[in-house]
Design an enzyme around this catalytic site. Structure first.
Site: not given
Length: 619
Positions: A351-353
């Site tokens: 998720y995300c980074l």
């Protein structure tokens, strides 16, 4: 025990989370297994006087480089000065808008005239959405302000010769200054505030003053008390009301705790799920309250779930490198899972980074012949940073060097800088509307688990964040095939594992068209899903919660490329949560359910570790 950061960490925009325990927990040592310095990395002893000056300026400017702003405005103004025809057009637009406004004001009370005859707010602009804004003189003030915003946008864009990024910086900074002057921000020009004042006899200002004093005391006390933790108010407590899924920490190192969750079904799919969250946020965004916990949903669908919980770094961790997160995070977690369920491949979710890190780890394993991943799922995660939205306004050589000097003094990127950058991207919603509500209306927003999680901020190590900004944002090494892992380049095109990629329609952090680029980067079947909502609310979309829609389509490897605009126009919209669509895809990639695996390793190495949510999440 290590020295704590002396920086204030108070965040007054949203309700913070209090932890179920206080203090730092057990004594620990700083990470020792850090990567060697990157080639070309600046010696921290070099130019100390310059760095100290820049760090001092950063405290005054909120982390924004004055040099970057000056360069952008110089570029715009110099090209505008040498464009007389463009200046004439801008002046004519101002005269035409003034004339139109005066004529509209004269006709405002005529039967055939109504509100917003000149200009209407954009659908996402909620400042003037209440019925009171349709009445004179407030409607005229709002239209005058919107016309001014439109004029400044036209004046700061479309000047021939201005660099694209400099144009964006000028337009963005002017917009931020104009947002301050919105009539919705002042009691005398906001009809909602005036109505509330009349109805309450001015009690809204009394409550607003109390809110202001409470926020100021909280901020000041956090700055004075270096040992202060999260504010102990609110209804959300880690381990009690949020992050409540049952499980156990089965592995811990200097950087992560790995949580294995207790199965809730008699049989589970043989392939476990490893979730790699971003370390710019606490992991429990995916395990909020039970009704909107992705972890709870996955275990209920018959999956064995593991979650990485990152340790919140402090100044002593300044030399943790980006690759340490791969080795001590993803690789260490996969090794532990392999000892619990030997011989089984893993469904990995980032998720995300965390998704960017997972893609790097997957490309590294593919380069080295590893086959531990059964599938890869990415949620709002970018692997190409050329169109990374308005966050790229803060990413150029001047700004990155300024941030490096600020972090050099502190050892970390503090929570206040990170929160401030994200708030600026949506200043109307996250700053000015909150100030109006809290201090002029005398109200407080109803607390929610998502707001409380958002206040439970984290820090980023100096070296890791510098490498992240330079290698990924500034140089775009990952997309360009120049990203080095252990001295050798990796390529996303080496990934052949089936992928499920989620973008969110109103994402200011990872724009969905940027996420969509994964289609031409990997050599794999890609199922792309575009869901409604933003970077967080679009991902936390449990079944049964109204208002969610999504679009989904699978492109097989080597299929003819479809551009994002064409994809959006041809793929139909579906009502509901995207979670069932993903778990159905996971099940299709999985084997037949069987008895759940044991909790922890066979050697019982995790016997003395904490139950979920663990210790790292509390600090």
């Amino acid at each position: 025990m290590q020295q704590k950061s002396t920086l204030p960490t108070a965040e007054v925009t949203v309700l913070p989370i209090r932890t179920a325990v206080s203090g730092r927990g057990e004594d620990r040592q700083p990470v020792q297994q850090v990567s060697p310095p990157t080639k070309g990395a600046e010696d921290v002893e070099t130019y100390q006087a310059d760095r100290a000056l820049h760090a001092m300026l950063a405290r005054l400017s909120g982390g924004i480089s004055p040099a970057a702003l000056l360069l952008a405005y110089t570029d715009w103004l110099s090209h505008l000065a040498s464009s007389p025809q463009r200046r004439i057009e801008i002046a004519q637009e101002a005269l035409i808008d003034t004339k139109r406004f005066l004529e509209a004001a004269q006709r405002f009370f005529l039967p055939d005239q109504g509100p917003w005859s000149l200009i209407e707010p954009q659908p996402q602009d909620k400042r003037f959405g209440r019925p009171e804004w349709k009445q004179p003189p407030f409607n005229l003030m709002a239209q005058a302000f919107l016309l001014g915003e439109q004029w400044w946008h036209n004046a700061t864009t479309g000047v021939r010769g201005v660099a694209k990024q400099n144009e964006a910086i000028v337009e963005f900074s002017i917009r931020q200054m104009l947002d301050v002057m919105s009539p919705s921000n002042f009691a005398a020009t906001n009809p909602e505030v005036l109505r509330r004042t009349f109805e309450s006899g001015g009690d809204n200002f009394v409550r607003g003053w109390r809110n202001f004093c409470s926020d100021w005391i909280r901020l000041a006390s956090a700055g004075l008390d270096v040992n202060s933790g999260p504010v102990t108010t609110g209804d959300f407590v880690v381990g009690e009301t949020v992050a409540t899924s049952r499980g156990k920490v089965v592995f811990r190192n200097e950087l992560i705790e790995l949580i294995q969750y207790t199965p809730t079904t008699d049989k589970v799919h043989p392939e476990p799920v490893l979730i790699v969250p971003a370390w710019i946020m606490k992991y429990y965004i995916l395990d909020l309250s039970p009704q909107n916990s992705l972890v709870k949903y996955l275990t209920g669908e018959g999956f064995t779930v593991f979650m990485i919980s990152w340790r919140n770094p402090d100044a002593a961790d300044r030399e943790i490198a980006f690759d340490d997160y791969r080795k001590l995070g993803v690789e260490a977690a996969l090794d532990t899972i392999g000892s619990i369920v030997p011989g089984r491949q893993v469904h990995a979710l980032g998720y995300c980074l965390g998704g960017t890190l997972l893609s790097i780890a997957a490309a590294t394993m593919a380069r080295d012949g590893g086959d531990r991943l059964k599938s890869i799922s990415l949620l709002a995660a970018q692997t190409d940073f050329t169109e990374a939205g308005e966050l790229t306004l803060f990413i150029n050589e001047s700004q990155v060097a300024f941030l490096e000097d600020m972090m050099w003094e502190r050892g970390v990127l503090d929570t206040t800088q990170m929160a401030g950058a994200f708030q600026l991207l949506r200043s109307n919603d996250l700053i000015w509307s909150r100030l109006t509500r809290d201090y002029l209306m005398g109200e407080r927003a109803a607390p929610s688990d998502l707001m409380a999680w958002n206040a439970d901020a984290t820090r980023l190590p100096y070296r890791m964040h510098s490498e992240y900004l330079r290698k990924l944002f500034l140089n775009n090494d990952l997309a360009g095939g120049r990203y080095l892992v252990e001295g050798r380049p990796i390529s996303l095109s080496d990934i052949h594992t089936p992928m499920f990629v989620v973008g969110t329609l109103r994402d200011h952090v990872a724009p969905w068209k940027s996420v969509y680029k994964i289609h031409y980067q990997v050599d794999a079947d890609v199922t792309f899903l575009l869901t409604s909502g933003g970077h967080n609310a679009g991902i936390v979309a449990p079944p049964g919660e109204p208002g969610h829609t999504y679009r989904i389509k699978t492109e097989v490897a080597h299929a003819t490329y479809t551009g994002p605009d064409e994809w959006l126009n041809t793929v139909p919209s579906v009502e509901g949560s995207w979670w069932p669509e993903w778990t159905k895809w996971l099940a299709a990639q999985s084997g037949e359910p069987s008895a759940p695996p044991r909790m922890g390793t066979e050697a019982d190495e995790s016997a003395n570790l904490a139950d979920a949510p663990g210790d790292y999440v509390r600090h």
